[in-house]
Scaffold this motif. Sequence first.
Motif, PDB file in Angstrom:
ATOM      1  N   ILE A 102       0.849  -1.195   0.000  1.00 10.13           N
ATOM      2  CA  ILE A 102       0.000   0.000   0.000  1.00 10.13           C
ATOM      3  C   ILE A 102       0.883   1.243   0.000  1.00 10.13           C
ATOM      4  CG2 ILE A 102      -1.823   1.254   1.190  1.00 10.13           C
ATOM      5  CD1 ILE A 102      -2.721  -1.478   0.250  1.00 10.13           C
ATOM      6  N   PHE A 103       0.626   2.159  -0.937  1.00  5.53           N
ATOM      7  CA  PHE A 103       1.378   3.415  -1.039  1.00  5.53           C
ATOM      8  C   PHE A 103       0.376   4.577  -0.994  1.00  5.53           C
ATOM      9  CE2 PHE A 103       4.012   0.202  -2.935  1.00  5.53           C
ATOM     10  CZ  PHE A 103       5.317   0.560  -2.637  1.00  5.53           C
ATOM     11  N   ILE A 104       0.459   5.390   0.054  1.00  5.47           N
ATOM     12  CA  ILE A 104      -0.437   6.538   0.194  1.00  5.47           C
ATOM     13  C   ILE A 104       0.043   7.662  -0.728  1.00  5.47           C
ATOM     14  CG2 ILE A 104      -1.516   8.143   1.807  1.00  5.47           C
ATOM     15  CD1 ILE A 104      -2.077   5.148   2.325  1.00  5.47           C
ATOM     16  N   ASN A 105      -0.915   8.317  -1.399  1.00  4.75           N
ATOM     17  CA  ASN A 105      -0.554   9.408  -2.309  1.00  4.75           C
ATOM     18  C   ASN A 105      -1.416  10.635  -2.044  1.00  4.75           C
ATOM     19  OD1 ASN A 105      -3.076   9.011  -3.669  1.00  4.75           O
ATOM     20  ND2 ASN A 105      -2.163   7.409  -4.914  1.00  4.75           N
ATOM     21  N   ASP A 106      -1.262  11.648  -2.866  1.00  2.97           N
ATOM     22  CA  ASP A 106      -2.050  12.875  -2.702  1.00  2.97           C
ATOM     23  C   ASP A 106      -3.227  12.906  -3.673  1.00  2.97           C
ATOM     24  OD1 ASP A 106      -0.619  13.216  -5.027  1.00  2.97           O
ATOM     25  OD2 ASP A 106       0.167  15.202  -4.522  1.00  2.97           O
ATOM     26  N   GLY A 107      -3.754  11.744  -3.976  1.00  3.25           N
ATOM     27  CA  GLY A 107      -4.878  11.629  -4.891  1.00  3.25           C
ATOM     28  C   GLY A 107      -4.542  10.712  -6.046  1.00  3.25           C
ATOM     29  N   ALA A 108      -5.534   9.988  -6.526  1.00  2.00           N
ATOM     30  CA  ALA A 108      -5.288   8.979  -7.564  1.00  2.00           C
ATOM     31  C   ALA A 108      -4.766   9.581  -8.865  1.00  2.00           C
ATOM     32  CB  ALA A 108      -6.567   8.185  -7.831  1.00  2.00           C
ATOM     33  N   LYS A 109      -5.134  10.821  -9.158  1.00  3.03           N
ATOM     34  CA  LYS A 109      -4.700  11.437 -10.409  1.00  3.03           C
ATOM     35  C   LYS A 109      -3.183  11.431 -10.532  1.00  3.03           C
ATOM     36  CE  LYS A 109      -5.218  15.653 -13.185  1.00  3.03           C
ATOM     37  NZ  LYS A 109      -5.854  16.989 -13.258  1.00  3.03           N
ATOM     38  N   SER A 110      -2.489  11.745  -9.442  1.00  4.08           N
ATOM     39  CA  SER A 110      -1.028  11.798  -9.481  1.00  4.08           C
ATOM     40  C   SER A 110      -0.433  10.456  -9.859  1.00  4.08           C
ATOM     41  CB  SER A 110      -0.481  12.237  -8.116  1.00  4.08           C
ATOM     42  OG  SER A 110      -0.898  13.531  -7.788  1.00  4.08           O
ATOM     43  N   ASP A 111      -0.871   9.404  -9.186  1.00  4.37           N
ATOM     44  CA  ASP A 111      -0.249   8.099  -9.418  1.00  4.37           C
ATOM     45  C   ASP A 111      -0.688   7.470 -10.725  1.00  4.37           C
ATOM     46  OD1 ASP A 111       1.155   8.372  -7.121  1.00  4.37           O
ATOM     47  OD2 ASP A 111       0.313   6.642  -6.082  1.00  4.37           O
ATOM     48  N   ASN A 207      -0.788 -13.158 -21.647  1.00  4.16           N
ATOM     49  CA  ASN A 207       0.046 -12.355 -22.546  1.00  4.16           C
ATOM     50  C   ASN A 207       1.145 -11.583 -21.826  1.00  4.16           C
ATOM     51  OD1 ASN A 207      -1.349 -12.366 -25.420  1.00  4.16           O
ATOM     52  ND2 ASN A 207      -2.990 -12.313 -23.895  1.00  4.16           N
ATOM     53  N   ASP A 208       1.355 -11.880 -20.539  1.00  5.18           N
ATOM     54  CA  ASP A 208       2.383 -11.199 -19.754  1.00  5.18           C
ATOM     55  C   ASP A 208       2.210  -9.681 -19.852  1.00  5.18           C
ATOM     56  OD1 ASP A 208       4.476 -10.898 -18.049  1.00  5.18           O
ATOM     57  OD2 ASP A 208       6.045 -11.327 -19.517  1.00  5.18           O
ATOM     58  N   ALA A 209       0.978  -9.227 -19.664  1.00  2.52           N
ATOM     59  CA  ALA A 209       0.655  -7.802 -19.744  1.00  2.52           C
ATOM     60  C   ALA A 209       0.390  -7.247 -18.347  1.00  2.52           C
ATOM     61  CB  ALA A 209      -0.575  -7.591 -20.622  1.00  2.52           C
ATOM     62  N   LEU A 210       0.445  -5.929 -18.241  1.00  5.16           N
ATOM     63  CA  LEU A 210       0.121  -5.226 -17.000  1.00  5.16           C
ATOM     64  C   LEU A 210      -1.246  -4.566 -17.130  1.00  5.16           C
ATOM     65  CD1 LEU A 210       3.345  -3.264 -15.936  1.00  5.16           C
ATOM     66  CD2 LEU A 210       2.230  -5.097 -14.667  1.00  5.16           C
ATOM     67  N   ILE A 211      -2.013  -4.572 -16.052  1.00  5.07           N
ATOM     68  CA  ILE A 211      -3.264  -3.822 -15.984  1.00  5.07           C
ATOM     69  C   ILE A 211      -3.110  -2.719 -14.951  1.00  5.07           C
ATOM     70  CG2 ILE A 211      -5.714  -3.890 -15.378  1.00  5.07           C
ATOM     71  CD1 ILE A 211      -5.779  -6.789 -16.278  1.00  5.07           C
ATOM     72  N   PHE A 212      -3.389  -1.491 -15.361  1.00 11.41           N
ATOM     73  CA  PHE A 212      -3.491  -0.379 -14.425  1.00 11.41           C
ATOM     74  C   PHE A 212      -4.986  -0.160 -14.182  1.00 11.41           C
ATOM     75  CE2 PHE A 212       0.667   1.531 -16.284  1.00 11.41           C
ATOM     76  CZ  PHE A 212       1.417   0.648 -15.519  1.00 11.41           C
ATOM     77  N   PHE A 213      -5.437  -0.499 -12.976  1.00  9.18           N
ATOM     78  CA  PHE A 213      -6.869  -0.521 -12.674  1.00  9.18           C
ATOM     79  C   PHE A 213      -7.235   0.619 -11.736  1.00  9.18           C
ATOM     80  CE2 PHE A 213     -10.750  -1.998 -10.547  1.00  9.18           C
ATOM     81  CZ  PHE A 213     -11.502  -2.414 -11.643  1.00  9.18           C
ATOM     82  N   ASP A 214      -8.053   1.546 -12.228  1.00 11.65           N
ATOM     83  CA  ASP A 214      -8.471   2.712 -11.456  1.00 11.65           C
ATOM     84  C   ASP A 214      -9.817   2.406 -10.806  1.00 11.65           C
ATOM     85  OD1 ASP A 214      -9.100   5.174 -10.426  1.00 11.65           O
ATOM     86  OD2 ASP A 214      -8.631   6.301 -12.253  1.00 11.65           O
ATOM     87  N   ALA A 215      -9.809   2.289  -9.465  1.00 12.76           N
ATOM     88  CA  ALA A 215     -11.021   1.976  -8.707  1.00 12.76           C
ATOM     89  C   ALA A 215     -11.494   3.180  -7.902  1.00 12.76           C
ATOM     90  CB  ALA A 215     -10.771   0.789  -7.787  1.00 12.76           C
ATOM     91  N   ALA A 216     -11.293   4.377  -8.440  1.00 11.01           N
ATOM     92  CA  ALA A 216     -11.583   5.604  -7.691  1.00 11.01           C
ATOM     93  C   ALA A 216     -13.049   5.728  -7.280  1.00 11.01           C
ATOM     94  CB  ALA A 216     -11.174   6.826  -8.515  1.00 11.01           C
ATOM     95  N   TYR A 217     -13.950   5.058  -7.999  1.00  8.36           N
ATOM     96  CA  TYR A 217     -15.381   5.229  -7.736  1.00  8.36           C
ATOM     97  C   TYR A 217     -16.033   3.980  -7.150  1.00  8.36           C
ATOM     98  CZ  TYR A 217     -14.426   9.319 -10.503  1.00  8.36           C
ATOM     99  OH  TYR A 217     -13.883  10.498 -10.943  1.00  8.36           O
TER     100      TYR A 217
END
Length: 410
Positions: A102-111, A207-217
């Motif tokens: 877990i990495f705390i940030n200043d909002g999901a937009k930044s990361d 396919n050895d791919a990465l998923i960036f999953f935004d669960a902001a809502y």
Amino acid sequence: MALVNEHFLKLADNYLFADVAKRVNAFRATHPGADVISLGIGDVTRPLCPAVIEAMHRATDELAHAETFRGYGPEQGYDFLREAILKNDFLPRGVHLDISEIFINDGAKSDTGNIQELIRWDNSIGVTDPIYPVYIDSNVMIGRAGTVNEGRWSNVIYMPCTSENNFVPKIPERRVDVIYLCYPNNPTGMTLTKDELRRWVNYALKNDALIFFDAAYEAYIQDDSIPHSIYEIRGARKCAIEFHSFSKKAGFTGVRCGYTVVPQGLTAATLTGERIPLNNLWLRRQSTKFNGTSYISQRAAEAVYTPEGKAQTRETIDYYMQNARTMLQRLRSLGFTVYGGEHAPYLWLKTPEGSLSWQFFEEMLYGAHVVCTPGVGFGPAGEGYVRLTAFGSHEQTDEALNRLERWARG
């Protein structure tokens, strides 16, 4: 001489919401007596809940005394908040994570913008279309997106989400290195079932791919059968990074706090085939470029997970979702085709009679004095739609709907 990063020059002159604001300001300048109501930009309007305010006051008081003063905090966040996240957002859903993930940030937009620094510039990326603009713009800035032609970037694989496919993106026929998913979706307000999300996880593993999953809502989901986290899907910890935000969940758009999950077992390859753990790289990146989220903000976020905080934030979410239900019902009764609004604070309205997005934006602004967000600003498949948000007060939402009814029935 110093040379500019010319990839920035490929970006549109204005960020989408800055362009909306520019046009609204121009309208106000020529119509000084007009009372404009915004159903466009997704900023919250309800005040922070009492549990959060009390926690912020206590944290502020701590900083006023030498024995409880705190300076720089840990770049990955304080343990008290990370443990609260694990116990409340994941364990109840059968997801077992480690605090180091877990990495705390200043909002999901930044990361969501910064995370692409972990991968090579020549990785291919796939995006659902329409999509939150930050995902593509941040890749443009590093040179990964290629060149743009009629709203499409040459090195981006677009996965259209339209009424024809019920806004469920089709699995790519070709291999994609990195996939961006946001569910509940911004801007359409639509969701994926567990089976639909499982297909993406299986694709990424195969396919050895990465998923960036935004669960902001995810806090707006009304049906527990809909996944709140991609880690509810078996195998996702080997292929996915997940982003969360307190902005819409608890009204933190001004306070600024969120978090990113980077599993320990998640790796990416070098050109020689060596597997590199991304958790360590993200910690190194954050330690270099980020001094951590403020102590006051983290104590405020911790309070969201108290019994009082849970009840109070749920009350606010219910308030916004009442707006969404009202908007959905009344707009459909006026003959508009509208999607979303059931598990997210966004509604995706199809413009009538083939009107273009910006054309309909202008017609609504000048005809009803109500602001929407043009769908084409979220990608090519957004043309012919506008996004509406449910973040206003009940009174302003009702007034906006009354204006739209008078305007539509003209």
